[in-house]
Design a protein around this motif. Structure first.
Motif, short mmCIF file in Angstrom:
data_model
loop_
_atom_site.label_atom_id
_atom_site.label_comp_id
_atom_site.label_asym_id
_atom_site.label_seq_id
_atom_site.Cartn_x
_atom_site.Cartn_y
_atom_site.Cartn_z
N PHE A 247 57.99 91.95 19.87
CA PHE A 247 58.70 91.29 18.76
C PHE A 247 59.92 92.09 18.39
CE2 PHE A 247 54.24 89.97 17.96
CZ PHE A 247 54.43 88.60 18.06
N ASP A 248 61.00 91.36 18.14
CA ASP A 248 62.18 92.06 17.62
C ASP A 248 62.06 92.11 16.11
OD1 ASP A 248 63.34 92.45 20.06
OD2 ASP A 248 64.19 90.42 20.08
N VAL A 249 62.01 93.27 15.58
CA VAL A 249 61.86 93.38 14.12
C VAL A 249 62.95 94.29 13.58
CG1 VAL A 249 59.40 92.98 14.05
CG2 VAL A 249 60.27 95.29 14.43
N LYS A 250 63.12 94.20 12.28
CA LYS A 250 64.04 95.15 11.62
C LYS A 250 63.17 96.18 10.94
CE LYS A 250 68.39 92.90 10.76
NZ LYS A 250 68.58 91.52 10.33
N THR A 251 63.48 97.42 11.14
CA THR A 251 62.69 98.41 10.44
C THR A 251 63.04 98.37 8.97
OG1 THR A 251 64.37 100.03 10.92
CG2 THR A 251 62.47 100.00 12.37
N ARG A 252 62.04 98.64 8.17
CA ARG A 252 62.24 98.51 6.75
C ARG A 252 63.19 99.57 6.23
NH1 ARG A 252 56.82 97.54 3.71
NH2 ARG A 252 57.38 95.48 2.95
N ARG A 253 63.10 100.74 6.85
CA ARG A 253 63.85 101.85 6.27
C ARG A 253 65.35 101.70 6.46
NH1 ARG A 253 60.68 107.12 8.17
NH2 ARG A 253 62.29 108.18 6.96
N LEU B 99 58.89 95.78 18.70
CA LEU B 99 57.50 96.05 18.37
C LEU B 99 56.66 95.56 19.53
CD1 LEU B 99 55.98 95.47 14.93
CD2 LEU B 99 54.74 94.72 16.93
N ARG B 100 55.94 96.51 20.15
CA ARG B 100 55.15 96.12 21.31
C ARG B 100 53.76 95.74 20.86
NH1 ARG B 100 57.09 98.67 26.01
NH2 ARG B 100 59.25 99.24 25.68
N ALA B 101 53.59 94.48 20.52
CA ALA B 101 52.30 94.03 19.99
C ALA B 101 51.27 94.00 21.11
CB ALA B 101 52.44 92.65 19.36
N VAL B 102 51.66 93.49 22.26
CA VAL B 102 50.79 93.52 23.43
C VAL B 102 51.63 94.12 24.55
CG1 VAL B 102 49.51 92.14 25.10
CG2 VAL B 102 49.47 91.52 22.68
N ASP B 103 51.03 95.09 25.24
CA ASP B 103 51.87 95.89 26.13
C ASP B 103 51.20 96.02 27.50
OD1 ASP B 103 54.06 97.33 26.73
OD2 ASP B 103 53.40 99.18 25.77
N GLY B 104 51.23 94.96 28.25
CA GLY B 104 50.69 95.03 29.60
C GLY B 104 49.20 94.83 29.67
N VAL B 105 48.76 93.66 29.29
CA VAL B 105 47.33 93.38 29.29
C VAL B 105 47.00 92.41 30.42
CG1 VAL B 105 45.48 92.20 28.05
CG2 VAL B 105 46.95 93.83 26.86
N SER B 106 46.03 92.80 31.22
CA SER B 106 45.52 91.88 32.25
C SER B 106 44.04 91.69 31.99
CB SER B 106 45.71 92.47 33.65
OG SER B 106 47.08 92.71 33.87
N LEU B 107 43.62 90.45 31.93
CA LEU B 107 42.21 90.15 31.68
C LEU B 107 41.88 88.87 32.42
CD1 LEU B 107 41.80 90.67 27.83
CD2 LEU B 107 40.65 91.99 29.61
N ALA B 108 40.63 88.71 32.74
CA ALA B 108 40.21 87.46 33.37
C ALA B 108 38.87 87.06 32.78
CB ALA B 108 40.08 87.64 34.88
N VAL B 109 38.73 85.80 32.50
CA VAL B 109 37.46 85.33 31.95
C VAL B 109 36.93 84.25 32.88
CG1 VAL B 109 36.29 84.51 29.89
CG2 VAL B 109 38.50 85.65 29.70
N GLU B 110 35.70 84.42 33.28
CA GLU B 110 35.12 83.42 34.16
C GLU B 110 34.48 82.30 33.35
OE1 GLU B 110 32.67 85.36 37.20
OE2 GLU B 110 34.26 86.91 37.16
N ARG B 111 34.28 81.18 34.04
CA ARG B 111 33.72 80.02 33.36
C ARG B 111 32.36 80.35 32.74
NH1 ARG B 111 35.08 74.65 33.63
NH2 ARG B 111 36.53 74.95 35.35
#
Ligand code: ATP
Ligand code: ATP
Ligand code: MG
Ligand code: MG
Lengths: 312, 296, 327, 318, 491
Positions: free
Chosen positions: D14-20, D27-39
């Motif tokens: 996310f592109d955010v503005k820092t408050r200060r 902002l790296r909310a999710v940073d390289g996640v690999s997952l697999a869900v089977e039926r």
């Protein structure tokens, strides 16, 4: 550092708004029927004289040119000349003090009254005191200011003969006496607006957990009220006041008409009825600048007060 | 005895409905409705409850005190004050209603567009409204209508009414736009809206059935207050000599013209002012009641 | 624990809504001994917070205490009836659930911690020094620096530490904790619970610790009271209460909790939902949901009866429960 | 692998503005996640507040577009602009029972609107379809005519599940669906989800910070920290022999009825999760890790482990 | 005229005392300091305080008295008029009034667009010595002394006292009892005592403060609260609200008229104009629109003015609704709305205009009232940017020349009707040597005006002033030209 940044941002916005204001005011006067030169010279003037004056006033140039010239004039503090041949700036100079006095008087009555009423209502919320205040506020919200003024004149000023009913006095004593009824009228109109929002923002603060915490630690009395409650409720009050400055100015116009006070408001009403374009331009611009400045001041104060936006 | 008590207890939630149906704010709404309803009825049935036409003059019976024939006496031109007071409801309420509804609709549409539209649209609308709110619009309004004059009527509107309505629209669309924008933004991120989108509902349906209905509550509340404030504004402007022509029965103009006889015929001033305050309060009570209801 | 003088004793406390008269907390009696931690557990809306807040007179304006006395052990004199305002800032303090909203956003951390002592008349300097000491004591790193920070600049865990420092600043003998860890992450909750435990031991504090999570209570409380729909329905030493609950509700509560140890089992559930205040069923309030309910349960609300040393339950069928259906 | 849904190296920034300072930051909310869900599987996702769980859920259901990476459904790549039918197949249950239902609509109209939209049952069958939905989530049928405000939190959450089920999805993403509920209501909903999975063969992604519930409900569990999956494996293995120091700390920190007592001990983990704004070069957990070594802050650790259980830690013993 | 005309003069009690200042209200701002350009009646109430003329009249306007000129004589043929200036006559800056000043001023008078015709008989001016002025006339002019006693014939310093014309009219210097001290244009004028006033010992007052109070209600309030001592021109409808004995009335030299735009719009049609005149119920109008404070108009020229007599053939103030309806039918008027403009400031007319609406409606003429501030009213009228207008005009001197001259100069009160009868009558009156000749000329004019119906006299409103108790020496002045030099404050 950050405060600087906030201030700079505000200033930029201020300039933008002022530009918009001049544009609106300019357009406003373009819409007005009648020719400024003809109006100035009167019906009997010769066409040559009129076109001469038109040229002098720059009315024969294109609209964008006129606008630029207008902004340029305004920037140099030149608001032009009224139909009566007076400098608009001198009209404003003559009349501004009464308007300022009225504003001051109204605020000095309305703000403390609003604080007291809102505090009482919030503190005793949902009890009968609160209900009475809220009902009164509701009723007062819809009282026409000029009507209240008339009633005050009829019921107070005339029978008692204590308060002058027109003009502002010149000696301090007279001034105060003559300000009482107009300010009271103004306060009757302004206070309910303030109370309505102030009450709910006070309730928000009073209900907040941090007030409970402060009380649980034995903080009470004036420290609680000032340091903990008012400090947090101040932001909304200032914002509200700033937002209502335009309305407040409108209120002052009404007060001036009601109590026959010759301030800027009555000058504006007279001038627009006379189609005195330059005077209308000057006064609206002044009012608009006042509103914009008040807004900017209010917002800046609010953001400076709130550590969340400023602190580094 | 105990059996019935038990049954009653088990069915408690649905059976005790009446208790929850009388919600907070209902009393206010009721009182407000009665007040506003009376005004509206009076306006609709004005010919039945008044004698004659508001413009009828009886120059030989000027400034008559209240009597059986003239409930509130007569004014400087021998016109029946009560009749004028009642017919004024039509003018004041019509202008106030249109002068609030039109900006409400317009502003709401703009607000919804800002709340749902792309971020540059939102920015553009919000910046514009920032500028608009920081202008003394009423002052401009006085100047503009003063400079332009009342003009003639338009469709079913009397002279001077259209400029007022246009003026109110210019002034108040901002409030509605901002109100609705923030509400739409709040509602838009609610989980039920996301769920509706996930469910595959078309965009317009999500907006029309889930976002808008849940966003307009405060707008409606404000609309009621706004109509009342518009009545005050209309009468104030005609007091300043801006707006509706003098011969029209209108509360502000009536107060203004009663001013010269404030000493002897004070009721000519008192009655129209009281009418303004009363209908304003009625409208506000409805608004407040609805607000309580929404918040509870 | 036994034999010590109670620090606080609350008798027959009831709280009702001022307007509707609906009773929200019904005849609650409690006591806490010095250095002891009493846990109160119950589902949302069971009246835990109200009970706690009423001790300091911090009820919302729409509610008021209809009966009940609070007696408090002063520093010199013995147990005596007190009014809430006497306890504020003197002997009792409280920690709240939401660490953000509990800190005044317009005051700096140092001033917040100094506010209590200042209200007692401590000089500005002394209060500020004390604030720094307290911040250090509750594990706030760089107290001097943090004292000048604003609440919004701190993380949730730090805020709660500051809140605890504020509570300690008035040197309480009793600390009331209203779900202080519910809003926090697991690891931070663990830190805060550890901190509270440490402070309790170091300072000899008495605690009332409220939570809806029995596992949190079981970790920190010596004794536990279980609340249901405004009443205490069971009460006893935590271990005993968890191992052999003597009220069907307590048992159901335990069985519906997922476990981290032992073989995974299907959770047990309770039928229905808790009654709304003002629409209580006749008789025992848990009866409509109770698998053990008999006719008598629907007739009258059973009183909270002692069933052994330090144990009490408000169940007609507690005897059957003792024999134990399979838990 | 016959995964029903797969996440492949998903990043959400996310592109955010820092408050200060107001300066823009990523902002790296999710940073390289690999997952697999089977039926018909149930995957649990745990992690502390702000670690990116909800963001991940939004990516799954297509409410948020990932900055990078791919989502595959049944082997096909799917983006955010999904077809109506595809959208229907991945449904979500939200955390807040109050916000998850439209306060102005009765349950019946909310459900029938969705069924209508997808033409799932003929007009005549609507009533019975609604009734069977209610039966499915163990609610009395009269709830259909209730408004959300008349329902308790547990009931609302079950209505929310019914709403998700109304469009006959294959996958249900439950984002903290029980965290706001009391234990008793929580148990009802957890049991319901377990039953639905067993009966309908529903695939579930269950997000929670409550380890106990994950353990009760899920086959597999993924532990997230600062936008990354630090450990993933079968639930019983992870709970029995956690490999990542963070997982172990989480397990130690969780309060549990089975492990009582006040005995003063040191906290399971010091410090608090670092802000997602900080640029992380190495292992995101390094600042709090009791076992950290110099090498940990150099580069993100690679996953170690077998096909079923992987851990992003150099100390992991596989 | 119930309350008003009963007490034409406030009885003076005790000897006048010097000092103090009075506050007077004006119903509208003065439009200019230049009497040759002034249209607003209110201006002529202020001019006599600042300017002095060669002659002055008694307050009732019946007798002409010496002023700046201590005496004047005519030659037997009445072809020259020789004035001897009062040696005490000085402008407020202390400079003596000389014959050069008079000659300069006369140049301004006769050049005046509005009132120049008043002086048409003056052929040339001679100044044999500083204190003697000789007017050479083209013909004998009976009316000239009366005209010379008004502010239209005020004496200004030669060559504006060295100032530029514009600068002079901003703050003029005159020989009147007071001088301009401070002015807030459009709001207030503060006058201070002229120490060089030619009537020694006068004025009694140290100053007069005029303030513009346009609203009748406000005037009343301010009078009641003591903020204003004299209300110049009480709004008729508010008259009954004043304390009974504070109202001073004078026989009016004014007429309230309905003027029409005869050059454009439906009122070009004379039949419609006549219909309007016949549709008005004048008795009711007087009772309601003028609240009883008026009498019926029998002539277009102010009836009080000597020389103006009732015109026997004229149909003013007669009502015939049936014929009015017929005429409307016949006319080209197609039922559109006619705008009726009237001054929104105090003064008679606002109420009358509204009272007219239903009367005209009954005859089938639709009219709506649009009140305007006096200044923009004048503006609209003089630009012929109107259809109907109600205004009240007053004679400023006791001679038919004055109203006739005004009518002629304003194009028959802006109606733009044929100026021929006006001019003819004007010339005839100037030339008249007997009252009978004046009468014939005036009646000829009246008949022509009546035939064209361009301007319709509505009523003769009373001129009412309100005077506070503490004011002594106030005399109602029918010709507005009330000079405040003898006004004083009671002990
Ligand atoms: N201001 C109030 N007015 C009316 N009722 C209230 C008010 N505050 C709380 N209540 C009611 O009192 C009851 C008990 O509330 P309390 O806050 O003590 O519950 P709690 O056990 O602390 O629950 P939670 O776990 O949700 O904090 C609830 O039913 C609640 O609805
Ligand atoms: N739309 C957004 N814009 C900017 N930042 C966002 C946005 N949505 C989420 N974030 C940030 O992304 C990070 C991950 O948020 P997310 O909601 O996924 O966390 P979470 O694990 O669900 O936390 P929680 O347990 O508190 O629900 C947080 O720091 C959050 O502030
Ligand atoms: Mg609570
Ligand atoms: Mg989340």
């Amino acid at each position: 550092m950050v405060a600087m940044r906030v201030l700079l941002g505000r200033l930029l916005q201020l300039l933008l708004v002022l530009l918009a204001v001049t544009l609106v005011v300019f357009v406003l006067t373009q819409i007005a029927p009648g020719d400024a030169a003809r109006l100035r010279l009167g019906p009997r003037a010769s066409p040559e004289a009129v076109s001469e004056l038109r040229h002098q006033l720059g009315l024969d140039r294109s609209l964008p040119q006129q606008y630029l010239a207008y902004v340029n004039r305004v920037l140099h503090g030149d608001f032009g000349t009224s139909i009566d041949g007076q400098r608009v700036s001198s009209i404003i100079g003559q009349r501004i003090s009464d308007t300022l006095w009225l504003l001051l008087g109204t605020l000095m009555l309305a703000v403390p009254a609003a604080l007291v009423l809102a505090w009482t209502a919030a503190w005793f919320r949902d009890r009968s005191v609160d209900h009475v205040i809220r009902l009164g506020v509701l009723l007062a919200l819809f009282l026409p200011a000029f009507w209240v003024g008339f009633l005050l004149i009829r019921l107070v000023a005339i029978p008692t003969a204590w308060f002058p009913v027109a003009d502002l006095g010149s000696s301090p004593g007279d001034l105060i006496r003559s300000l009482v009824l107009p300010s009271l009228t103004g306060a009757i109109i302004l206070t309910p607006i303030l109370v309505r929002s102030l009450r709910s923002s006070l309730i928000d603060v009073l209900d907040s957990e941090y007030i409970a915490v402060a009380r649980s630690l034995g903080v009470g009395g004036s420290t609680l009220i000032v340091r903990h409650v008012l400090r947090n409720a101040l932001g909304p009050v200032l914002t509200l006041l700033a937002l209502n400055v335009g309305y407040l100015f409108f209120g002052v116009v009404i007060l001036e008409a009601t109590f026959n006070i010759s301030g800027l408001g009555s000058a504006l009403v007279e001038a627009s009825a006379k189609r005195d374009v330059y005077t209308v331009q000057g006064i609206t611009l002044l009012f608009a600048t006042g509103v914009v400045l008040a807004n900017t001041l209010g917002e800046t104060a609010v953001s400076l007060l709130d550590p969340r936006t400023v602190s580094a | 005895m105990t059996d019935t008590a038990k049954i009653a207890a088990e069915e408690a939630p649905p059976a005790r409905k009446p208790r929850s149906r009388r919600r907070r704010g209902d009393g206010k709404v009721a009182v407000g409705m009665v007040i506003v309803g009376l005004f509206v009825l009076a306006a609709v049935f004005a010919p039945l409850i008044t004698s004659g036409h508001p413009a009828d003059q009886d120059l030989l019976n000027r400034l008559a005190p209240p009597s059986h024939a003239h409930l509130l006496g007569t004014d400087q031109l021998g016109r029946d004050e009560w009749t004028r007071l009642v017919y004024a409801i039509r003018v004041d309420l019509r202008v106030a209603l249109l002068g609030s509804l039109i900006p409400a609709i317009l502003g709401s549409l703009i607000g919804i567009a800002a709340g749902l539209g792309s971020s540059w649209l939102d920015t553009a609308i919000m910046r514009t409204s920032d500028i608009v709110v920081s202008l003394p619009l009423f002052i401009f309004f006085i100047a503009l209508v003063g400079l332009l004059g009342p003009g003639t009527g338009f469709l079913f509107l009397g002279p001077g009414e259209l400029p007022l309505i246009i003026g109110f629209t210019v002034i108040s669309w901002v409030v509605y736009a901002r109100l609705l924008r923030s509400e739409v933004r709040r509602v838009r991120s609610m989980d039920y809206v996301r769920a509706a989108r996930l469910g595959g509902l078309p965009r317009w349906r999500v907006i029309g059935w889930h976002i808008v209905p849940n966003s307009i509550g405060q707008t409606v509340v404000y609309l009621f207050v706004d109509v009342g404030l518009a009545v005050v504004a209309i009468s104030t402007l005609s007091f300043l000599g801006v707006g509706i022509p003098i011969e029209t029965p209108e509360w502000g103009a009536m107060i203004q013209s009663g001013r010269t006889v404030i000493q002897t015929n004070w009721w000519l001033i008192a009655a129209p002012g009281a009418a303004i305050a009363l209908i304003g309060m009625g409208l506000a009570l409805i608004g407040d009641g609805l607000d309580d209801r929404i918040k509870s | 624990m036994t034999g010590t003088e109670p620090v606080i004793e609350i008798a027959n406390l009831s709280i009702a809504a001022a307007q509707s008269g609906v009773t929200l907390v019904d005849d609650v009696s409690l006591h806490v001994d010095a250095g002891e931690c009493l846990g109160i557990v119950g589902e949302s809306g069971s009246g835990k917070s109200l009970t706690l807040r009423s001790i300091l007179g911090l009820l919302p304006p729409a509610l008021h205490r209809t009966q009940g006395t609070v007696r408090f052990q002063g520093e010199k004199e013995g147990l005596r009836p007190v009014e809430p305002r006497e306890l504020r800032g003197h002997g009792v303090s409280m920690i709240f659930q939401e660490p953000m909203s509990s800190l005044n956003p317009t005051m700096r951390i140092g001033d917040l911690v100094a506010a209590g002592p200042r209200a007692r008349g401590v000089s500005r300097r002394a209060a500020a020094d004390q604030a720094l000491r307290l911040l250090a004591e509750v594990g706030v790193p760089h107290p001097e620096q943090r004292a000048r920070a604003w609440p919004h600049q701190l993380s949730g865990g730090l805020r709660q530490r500051v809140m605890i420092a504020m509570a300690l600043s008035v040197e309480p003998r009793l600390l009331l904790c209203d779900e202080p860890t519910t809003a926090l992450d697991t690891t931070v909750q663990d830190q805060i619970l550890t901190l509270v435990e440490r402070l309790r031991i170091e300072r000899g504090l008495a605690l009332i610790f409220v939570s809806h999570d029995l596992s949190v209570i079981s970790r920190i409380a010596d004794r536990t009271a279980v609340m249901y729909a405004g009443r205490i329905i069971e009460h006893g030493p935590t271990g005993a209460l968890v191992d052999s609950p003597r009220h069907p509700y307590t048992r159901a509560l335990i069985e519906s909790m997922p476990q981290l140890h032992g073989p995974p089992v299907r959770l047990k559930t309770i039928n229905g939902s808790p009654p709304t205040a003002g629409r209580l069923p006749p008789g025992c309030r848990f009866a409509p949901r109770c698998p053990l309910a008999v006719d008598a349960c629907h007739q009258a609300d059973p009183p909270l009866l002692n069933i052994g040393p330090h144990r009490a339950t408000a169940c007609l069928r507690q005897a059957e429960m003792n024999v134990g259906e399979p838990v | 692998m016959s995964a029903l849904i797969e996440l492949d190296d998903i990043e959400v920034h996310f592109d955010v503005k820092t408050r200060r300072s107001g300066t823009p930051a990523t902002l790296r909310a999710v940073d390289g996640v690999s997952l697999a869900v089977e039926r018909s599987q149930c995957l649990g996702v745990v992690g502390e507040s702000g670690c990116g769980k909800s963001t991940l859920a939004c990516v799954l259901v297509g409410l948020t577009a990932p900055t990078a990476g791919r989502v595959r459904y049944d082997g096909r790549e799917i983006g955010v602009d999904r077809s109506k039918d595809l959208r229907r197949r991945v449904q979500m249950v939200f955390q807040d029972p109050v916000a998850s239902l439209n306060p102005r609509r009765r349950v019946r109209s909310v459900l029938s609107e969705l069924i209508d939209c997808h033409d799932l049952v003929p007009e005549a069958g609507m009533t019975s379809a609604l009734n069977s939905l209610m039966d499915m989530v163990n609610l009395p049928r009269r709830v259909l005519d209730a408004r959300p405000r008349e329902l308790s939190g547990g009931q609302r959450q079950r209505v929310a599940i019914a709403r998700a089920l109304a469009v006959q999805p294959d996958i249900l993403v439950a984002d903290e669906a029980v965290s706001a509920l009391d234990v008793s209501a929580q148990a009802t909903v957890v049991n319901l989800l377990a039953d639905l999975r067993a009966e309908l063969g529903l695939t579930i992604v269950f997000i929670s910070h409550d380890l106990g519930i994950i353990r009760t409900l899920c086959d597999r569990v993924a532990v997230m920290y600062a936008g990354r999956v630090v450990e993933e494996g079968p639930a019983d293995t992870v709970f029995a022999s956690a490999q990542h120091p963070y997982t172990r700390a989480l397990l130690r920190a969780a309060p549990d009825l089975g492990r009582r007592g006040t005995g003063s001990r040191s906290p399971a983990l010091e410090g608090e999760p670092s802000g997602a704004l900080d640029v992380i070069t190495g292992c995101p957990f390094v600042s709090r890790c009791p076992e950290a070594e110099a090498i940990c802050s150099a580069a993100p650790p690679a996953y170690v482990g077998d096909g079923t259980h992987r851990t992003a830690c150099i100390h992991a013993a596989h | 005229g119930a309350s008003g005309s009963a007490s034409p003069e406030k009885s003076a009690t005790g000897p006048a005392k010097r000092g103090g200042s009075l506050a007077m209200s004006l119903g509208s701002a003065i439009d200019t300091w230049n009497p040759q350009k002034a249209l607003a009646t209110q201006s002529f109430r202020v001019f006599p305080q600042v300017y002095a003329s060669l002659l002055r009249s008694t307050p009732d306007g019946k007798k002409v008295l010496p002023a700046l000129a201590s005496s004047y004589k005519t030659d037997p043929a009445a072809k020259t008029l020789t004035f001897t200036l009062n040696p005490a006559a000085k402008f407020s800056d202390g400079k003596p009034v000389t014959s050069a000043d008079v000659k300069f001023s006369e140049g301004l008078w006769s050049k005046g667009e509005l009132y120049g015709s008043y002086f048409s008989s003056i052929k040339s001016v001679e100044t044999p010595d500083p204190k003697t002025v000789v007017f050479n006339l083209s013909q004998a002019d009976e009316t000239l002394p009366a005209v010379l006693s008004t502010a239209n014939a005020a004496v200004f310093p030669d060559n504006y006292g060295g100032k530029s014309e514009a600068a002079y009219w901003k703050k003029p210097v005159g020989a009147g009892p007071f001088m301009v001290n401070k002015e807030a244009v459009g709001q207030s004028i503060s006058l201070a005592r002229n120490p060089h006033y030619y009537r020694s010992g006068l004025p009694y007052l140290d100053g007069v403060d005029y303030k513009v109070v346009a609203d009748g209600g406000q005037q009343l309030l301010q009078f009641q609260s003591g903020a204003v001592d004299v209300v110049n021109g009480v709004e008729l409808e508010a008259a009954a609200q004043y304390p009974k004995d504070s109202i001073v009335g004078a026989p009016s030299s004014g007429v309230s008229v309905l003027t029409t735009n005869t050059k454009s719009g439906p009122l070009k049609d004379g039949r419609l104009r006549k219909a309007i005149a016949l549709a008005v119920d004048y008795k009711k109008l007087v009772a309601g629109g003028y609240v009883g404070e008026a009498s019926l108009a029998t002539s277009l020229l102010p009836q009080q003015v000597p020389g103006v007599t009732k015109c026997p053939t004229c149909t003013w103030s007669t009502t015939d609704l049936a014929e009015a309806k017929d005429l409307v039918e016949q006319s080209d008027y197609s039922g559109q709305n006619l705008e009726l403009i009237v001054s929104s400031d105090s003064g008679p007319g606002k109420l009358a205009a509204q009272a007219l609406v239903p009367m005209l409606a009954e005859a089938g003429v639709k009219v709506s009232v649009n009140p305007q501030p006096t200044s923009s009213l004048i503006d609209k009228l003089s630009k012929s940017d109107f259809q109907l207008g109600v205004i009240t005009y007053s004679a400023l001197a006791p001679t038919p020349i004055d109203p006739l001259g005004f009518l002629a100069a304003t194009g028959n009160v802006f109606s733009q009707s044929d100026p021929e009868p006006d001019n003819k009558a004007l010339v005839a009156v100037h030339a008249a040597s007997t009252p009978a000749e004046v009468k014939t000329a005036v009646q000829g004019f009246e008949a022509a005006a009546n035939a064209s119906y361009a301007v319709i006299p509505l009523a003769v409103p009373n001129a009412l002033d309100a005077v506070a108790d503490r004011v002594q020496g106030f005399v109602a002045a029918p010709y507005q030209a009330y000079c405040a030099d003898e006004l004083s404050i009671k002990n």
